[in-house]
Motif scaffolding. Structure first.
Motif, short mmCIF file in Angstrom:
data_model
loop_
_atom_site.label_atom_id
_atom_site.label_comp_id
_atom_site.label_asym_id
_atom_site.label_seq_id
_atom_site.Cartn_x
_atom_site.Cartn_y
_atom_site.Cartn_z
N GLU A 119 0.81 -1.21 0.00
CA GLU A 119 0.00 0.00 0.00
C GLU A 119 0.85 1.27 0.00
O GLU A 119 0.51 2.25 -0.68
N THR A 120 1.94 1.26 0.75
CA THR A 120 2.77 2.46 0.87
C THR A 120 3.84 2.56 -0.21
O THR A 120 4.35 3.65 -0.48
N GLY A 121 4.22 1.43 -0.79
CA GLY A 121 5.34 1.42 -1.72
C GLY A 121 6.68 1.41 -1.03
O GLY A 121 7.73 1.45 -1.68
N LEU A 122 6.68 1.34 0.31
CA LEU A 122 7.93 1.27 1.07
C LEU A 122 8.41 -0.17 1.15
O LEU A 122 7.61 -1.10 1.20
N PRO A 123 9.71 -0.39 1.16
CA PRO A 123 10.22 -1.76 1.18
C PRO A 123 9.94 -2.44 2.52
O PRO A 123 10.03 -1.82 3.58
N LEU A 124 9.63 -3.72 2.44
CA LEU A 124 9.47 -4.54 3.64
C LEU A 124 10.81 -5.15 3.99
O LEU A 124 11.45 -5.81 3.17
N VAL A 125 11.24 -4.94 5.23
CA VAL A 125 12.48 -5.52 5.74
C VAL A 125 12.12 -6.87 6.37
O VAL A 125 11.40 -6.91 7.38
#
Length: 258
Positions: A119-125
């Motif tokens: 949803e955010t486009g931020l990478p999942l660590v």
């Protein structure tokens, strides 16, 4: 420039001398760091570190070891908190089967974090420990059902098959001080196999200090030794590996600006 893409500056081993830790990192060419969240309930502390230090960004998420503590944290919560200007990633989240734990809570949390990354486009660590098959299966299932999302297999210590399956989904692989250990043949194989545009370096400080500091508390300045080992394994110069991993970092962690 080198970026330590994963450290824990809120942990007591580093918090006691945080100013010194940051100064030593910069003196060794480590000019940017991401301090990684392990409990959403403590996001305010993580965000404050990033707010107070222009060299540092942060993430928001629940470590699998803490998944049972935060069952109420929803995807919407993660998305909302990720709107903080200095928050550049979701996680760390994933599966850890090394210790007995609440595995259903880990799985539920992992999928909620995946949804937030999408949803955010931020990478999942992603934290993956002794759970290769289930990590890969969930990544493939989620990609098939909901579409691709950015992610990094952090502190890579898994089998080569998870590396291949993660890379096939567009993921990145981050290498820690483990890469320098004598018994790290599989991890070193992954480091030479991975495409140049998908590799990162990190410390996971205060854990897993590289040789020659093994057994001591780790800190971001030591990521230089991991980068040197990565350059040696790949047959390139230290300067090239610094440029490559830094470029990769800013491509994946796209909210972080140079």
């Amino acid at each position: 420039m080198i970026v330590d893409s994963h450290c824990h500056l809120d942990f007591p081993e580093l918090a006691a001398d945080r100013a010194g830790v940051i100064a030593r990192a910069k003196a060794n060419g480590v000019e940017r760091m991401v301090t990684i969240s392990t409990r959403v309930k403590r996001f305010g502390e993580i965000a404050a570190i990033a707010d107070e230090n222009p060299e540092i960004w942060c993430s928001v998420g629940t470590h699998p070891h803490n998944a049972h503590e935060e069952p109420e944290v929803t995807t919407a919560d993660l998305v909302r908190l990720a709107g903080h200007p200095r928050c550049v990633a979701i996680g760390e989240a994933g599966l850890d089967y090394h210790y007995p734990g609440d595995y259903p809570a880990q799985t539920l949390g992992f999928r909620r974090h995946i949804a937030a990354a999408r949803e955010t486009g931020l990478p999942l660590v992603i934290h993956a420990r002794e759970a290769d098959d289930d990590i890969a299966a969930i990544l493939e299932d989620e990609t098939g059902q909901g579409g691709a999302f950015p992610f990094v297999l952090h502190c890579f210590s898994s089998g080569i098959e998870l590396a291949r399956r993660g890379l096939a989904l567009g993921g990145y692989i981050s290498f820690s001080g483990i890469l320098t250990f004598k018994n790290a043949a599989t991890i070193q194989q992954a480091a030479t196999m991975a495409p140049a545009d998908r590799i990162l370096v990190e410390t996971d400080a205060p854990y897993l200090a590289p040789i020659p500091f093994r057994g001591k508390p780790n800190e971001p300045s030591y990521v230089r030794h991991t980068a040197e080992k990565l350059a040696e394994l790949r047959g390139v110069s230290f300067a090239e590996i610094g440029d490559t991993t830094t470029d990769n970092f800013f491509r994946l962690f796209s909210k972080a600006k140079r």
